[in-house]
Design a protein around this motif. Structure first.
Motif, PDB file in Angstrom:
ATOM      1  N   LEU A 160      13.564  45.844  18.928  1.00 53.10           N
ATOM      2  CA  LEU A 160      14.431  46.338  17.598  1.00 53.10           C
ATOM      3  C   LEU A 160      13.344  46.429  16.148  1.00 53.10           C
ATOM      4  O   LEU A 160      14.193  45.560  15.373  1.00 53.10           O
ATOM      5  N   TRP A 197      23.123  42.128  16.131  1.00 54.56           N
ATOM      6  CA  TRP A 197      22.900  42.624  15.250  1.00 54.56           C
ATOM      7  C   TRP A 197      22.701  42.174  13.934  1.00 54.56           C
ATOM      8  O   TRP A 197      21.667  43.097  13.311  1.00 54.56           O
ATOM      9  N   GLU A 200      21.438  59.824  -2.624  1.00 56.07           N
ATOM     10  CA  GLU A 200      21.130  60.891  -1.656  1.00 56.07           C
ATOM     11  C   GLU A 200      21.465  60.904  -1.319  1.00 56.07           C
ATOM     12  O   GLU A 200      21.696  59.690  -0.497  1.00 56.07           O
ATOM     13  N   PHE A 251      19.007  43.292  14.302  1.00 56.74           N
ATOM     14  CA  PHE A 251      18.403  43.795  14.323  1.00 56.74           C
ATOM     15  C   PHE A 251      18.505  44.851  12.564  1.00 56.74           C
ATOM     16  O   PHE A 251      17.290  45.795  12.442  1.00 56.74           O
ATOM     17  N   ARG A 304      20.429  49.306  30.408  1.00 56.32           N
ATOM     18  CA  ARG A 304      19.733  50.403  31.288  1.00 56.32           C
ATOM     19  C   ARG A 304      19.443  50.166  32.619  1.00 56.32           C
ATOM     20  O   ARG A 304      19.776  51.354  33.569  1.00 56.32           O
ATOM     21  N   GLU A 363      20.544  54.241  22.666  1.00 56.62           N
ATOM     22  CA  GLU A 363      19.415  54.744  23.335  1.00 56.62           C
ATOM     23  C   GLU A 363      19.524  54.083  24.997  1.00 56.62           C
ATOM     24  O   GLU A 363      19.297  54.779  25.499  1.00 56.62           O
ATOM     25  N   ALA A 384      19.398  40.774  21.274  1.00 54.49           N
ATOM     26  CA  ALA A 384      19.798  42.362  21.520  1.00 54.49           C
ATOM     27  C   ALA A 384      19.001  43.118  22.264  1.00 54.49           C
ATOM     28  O   ALA A 384      19.040  44.062  23.511  1.00 54.49           O
ATOM     29  N   ALA A 390      18.540  50.794  19.148  1.00 58.62           N
ATOM     30  CA  ALA A 390      17.757  50.493  20.926  1.00 58.62           C
ATOM     31  C   ALA A 390      19.135  50.240  22.035  1.00 58.62           C
ATOM     32  O   ALA A 390      18.901  50.961  23.355  1.00 58.62           O
ATOM     33  N   ARG A 433      20.764  69.506   4.107  1.00 56.11           N
ATOM     34  CA  ARG A 433      20.477  68.652   4.941  1.00 56.11           C
ATOM     35  C   ARG A 433      19.621  68.798   6.005  1.00 56.11           C
ATOM     36  O   ARG A 433      20.067  69.734   6.802  1.00 56.11           O
ATOM     37  N   MET A 445      23.291  49.393  16.778  1.00 53.59           N
ATOM     38  CA  MET A 445      21.824  48.727  17.198  1.00 53.59           C
ATOM     39  C   MET A 445      21.140  49.913  17.870  1.00 53.59           C
ATOM     40  O   MET A 445      21.818  50.441  18.890  1.00 53.59           O
ATOM     41  N   GLN A 465      10.663  49.926  20.606  1.00 50.27           N
ATOM     42  CA  GLN A 465      12.128  49.773  20.872  1.00 50.27           C
ATOM     43  C   GLN A 465      13.358  48.713  21.053  1.00 50.27           C
ATOM     44  O   GLN A 465      14.076  48.613  20.744  1.00 50.27           O
TER      45      GLN A 465
END
Ligand SMILES: [Zn+2]
Lengths: 348, 305
Positions: free
Chosen positions: B277, B55, B305, B58, A179, A207, A171, A204, A269, A202, B274
């Protein structure tokens, strides 16, 4: 003309005529480019201060090497020799070993950067902001660039190499690899793997492509850019760190965002107030005034966002709506309220 | 505060992560294993290993649980030679990934020549990379299979204090401990250990080099095995220090030798991590009260919900 402004023109020219008013106070990417001139001046200044200490044209690779060495302590020599070896010899296994060892030997601290470093980064590659990178991540990207630097044959195979690395990456490694996207050889060829990264669950990883990364701005087509923005909203991420966001907004995105806002409202929402930034230039075209009138009665953050959006439109309807939020309009006018500090306003 | 050093989370739901976190599990080790259906392509195996370092890590992080894993070729699939050869080519790359704390779970199933070949090859890899090893001991012919596993570890030059012999029972524990290995016990209903028996063993052997895990997977198993055993042991008068050793400290000691697992990872995580994760909701920061009975409330809630 920089490469970035070429891209910028290509993607924006269609809509230039429809953008009625540009917000002069918000520090948009347009200003960042504008700031590019300042950056160049500052760059010369830094050069003269360091007097020969800084090479005349830093590349991303030389900058990354400098930063890592500076922070690597007793591992600096190891790092330097590894990067040298990687650029000299075509040994993929050696590259894998280095990528695995980087966090073990260098540690995982944040990359320590001064303001000058960020300026140098911008000069080396437009839109590149290494703030938030890690030491090991910087070392990994440096190694990857070095591995193909100055060797056109290896550069051609970069896409294959990148695909192979992403496939087995952990990860943290994925975040580092993505990046660096804009800095690799043949960045356009990485399209398919970038798509995988965008589809990642995931956050992060997603992003690492979306935030503070000049790649989407310079290399995404409109469809992919729009879906990136939508996904960011869906997963509760933010739009402010997207490089060049205002330059890449387009009527299609604005329409989708407005529909999305309606859908969320119907479901009861919450809606990210940042969404209105993507709609702003097209408020008039889409007749989004009724929607914005409602947002102006919402939470402090929503009111602030609607104010910013409406200020981008120079129309009687916009001016009339803004009279209901005179304080916010004043703050926006003097630059004290902008899209990057929206989060300081209460969300609910 | 517990570590579950053997949990196959790819087979579990988010409810389980929630319940484990609520019970006090702060970290877990997910060994690469047989997923219930044989893989027939090397690529399938490679993607599985990728999911363990990506995965699944995370997913765990979202619940404030630090996720570590072991990588290896399990004994069942070692019998497919073409697959095994392919997996062996990829293993060194995965062994160097972040959070990989051992080579495992490896060992014998039917004790075939191919199982033996790849068990040895992976032990050699562990020695080369200075990684601990998690050994799965066979269900059938268990006592001899366990002895043989340790013989082979020693032949291949492993230091027993770097090896966890897992799925022990009353019949195998004495030899495992006497030879200097860590002895893992999987609290797994019906087929492996029950926790009442486990508490008896703790009363007899104390806590040194004994490790309790849930081995929860796709079968009828209990992801709260570690926490439940700790509670039962304390209720039956086992020294709290022994309980801490077997449900936390020993696993950290042996898998920490990899350099990839540190107490600070969960005791002192960055507030918003970050890059790794991780939700960073540690007990020390007052994130939550450990509760063994904290089944997700959604179960009884009619409203979605
Ligand atoms: Zn297992």
């Amino acid at each position: 003309m920089t490469a970035l402004s070429v891209v910028c023109r290509r993607s924006v020219k269609k809509m230039v005529a429809t953008v009625p008013h540009e917000d002069k106070t918000a520090p948009t990417f347009r200003q960042a480019i504008h700031l590019g001139r300042v950056t160049t001046a500052r760059y010369s200044e830094i050069q003269s201060i360091h007097e020969g200490g800084v090479p005349p044209m830093d590349t991303p690779l030389t900058l990354l090497r400098t930063w890592v060495v500076r922070q690597a302590g007793d591992q600096a020599a190891w790092f330097e020799s590894q990067v040298d070896a990687l650029s000299a010899i075509d040994d993929t296994q050696q590259l894998h070993r280095f990528l695995g060892l980087a966090p073990r030997r260098l540690g995982r601290a944040d990359l320590a950067l001064s303001l000058d470093d960020v300026v140098l980064a911008q000069a080396a590659h437009a839109g590149w902001n290494p703030r938030g990178w890690s030491l090991d991540g910087a070392a990994r990207v440096a190694a990857l660039i070095a591995f193909d630097a100055g060797n056109p044959e290896r550069g051609v195979a970069f896409q294959t190499r990148f695909h192979d690395l992403v496939r087995t990456a952990d990860a943290r490694e994925l975040v580092a690899l993505y990046r660096g996207l804009a800095l690799y050889p043949n960045p356009d060829s990485l399209d398919a793997d970038v798509g995988e990264g965008l589809r990642s669950n995931m956050r992060a990883v997603f992003e690492s492509i979306v935030h503070a990364n000049p790649y989407p701005y310079a290399h995404f087509d409109t469809h992919r850019f729009n879906h990136m923005v939508l996904k960011a909203l869906f997963v509760g991420s933010t739009l402010a760190p997207i490089v060049g966001f205002d330059e890449r907004t387009n009527p299609e995105l604005a329409g989708i965002l407005l529909d999305y806002a309606d859908e969320r409202r119907a479901a009861g929402r919450p809606i990210s107030p940042e969404l209105w930034r993507g709609i702003a230039p097209f408020i008039d075209v889409l007749d989004a005034y009724p929607a914005l009138a409602r947002v102006l009665k919402g939470s402090p953050r929503e009111r602030a966002a609607a104010t910013l959006a409406l200020r981008q439109i120079d129309s009687p309807d916009a001016r009339r709506l803004l009279t209901s939020v005179p304080e916010l309009a004043d703050l926006a006018a003097v630059g004290a309220l902008h899209w990057n500090n929206l989060h300081r306003y209460e969300a609910a | 505060m517990y570590i579950d050093p053997h949990a196959h989370m790819v087979s579990r739901t988010t409810d389980d992560y929630e319940a484990m976190a609520a019970s006090g599990v702060v970290a877990l080790v997910e060994p690469a294993f047989w997923v219930g259906q044989p893989r027939t392509f090397v690529g399938t195996y490679v993607d599985y290993l990728s999911s363990l370092v990506g995965w699944e890590r995370f997913r765990a992080g979202q619940f404030g649980i630090r996720h570590y894993c072991t990588v290896g070729l399990n004994s069942k699939e070692a019998n497919n030679e073409a697959l095994a050869e392919g997996v062996m080519e990829w293993l060194p790359r995965f062994a160097m990934k972040e959070g990989v704390v051992a080579i495992g779970e490896i060992g014998y199933d039917e004790q075939t020549p191919l199982e033996d070949k790849y068990f040895r090859a992976q032990l050699a890899l562990a020695v080369e990379l200075s990684l601990p090893v998690m050994v799965h001991t066979p269900h059938r012919d268990k006592k001899r299979g366990t002895s043989r596993s340790m013989d082979v570890c020693e032949e291949m030059g492993l230091d027993p204090s770097w090896v966890v012999i897992d799925h022990n029972n009353e019949e195998t524990v004495r030899e495992t401990l006497d030879r200097g290995y860590y002895a893992g016990f999987s609290i797994y209903p019906s087929t492996k250990m029950g926790n009442a028996r486990m508490v008896e063993l703790l009363a007899q052997y104390g806590g040194e080099r004994i490790i309790v895990d849930s081995a929860c997977d796709w079968g009828i198993s209990d992801c709260l095995g570690v926490a439940k055993t700790a509670h039962l042991a304390l209720a039956r008068g086992i020294d709290p220090e022994v309980v801490r050793q077997v449900t936390y400290a020993n696993a950290l000691a042996v898998y920490g030798k990899s350099g990839q697992m540190n107490e600070a990872d969960w005791l002192d995580p960055p507030a918003v991590d970050q890059r790794t994760l991780f939700a960073g909701n540690s007990i020390l920061r007052g994130g939550r009260e450990p509760r063994i009975d904290a089944a997700p409330a959604r179960r009884d809630d009619l409203i979605i919900e």
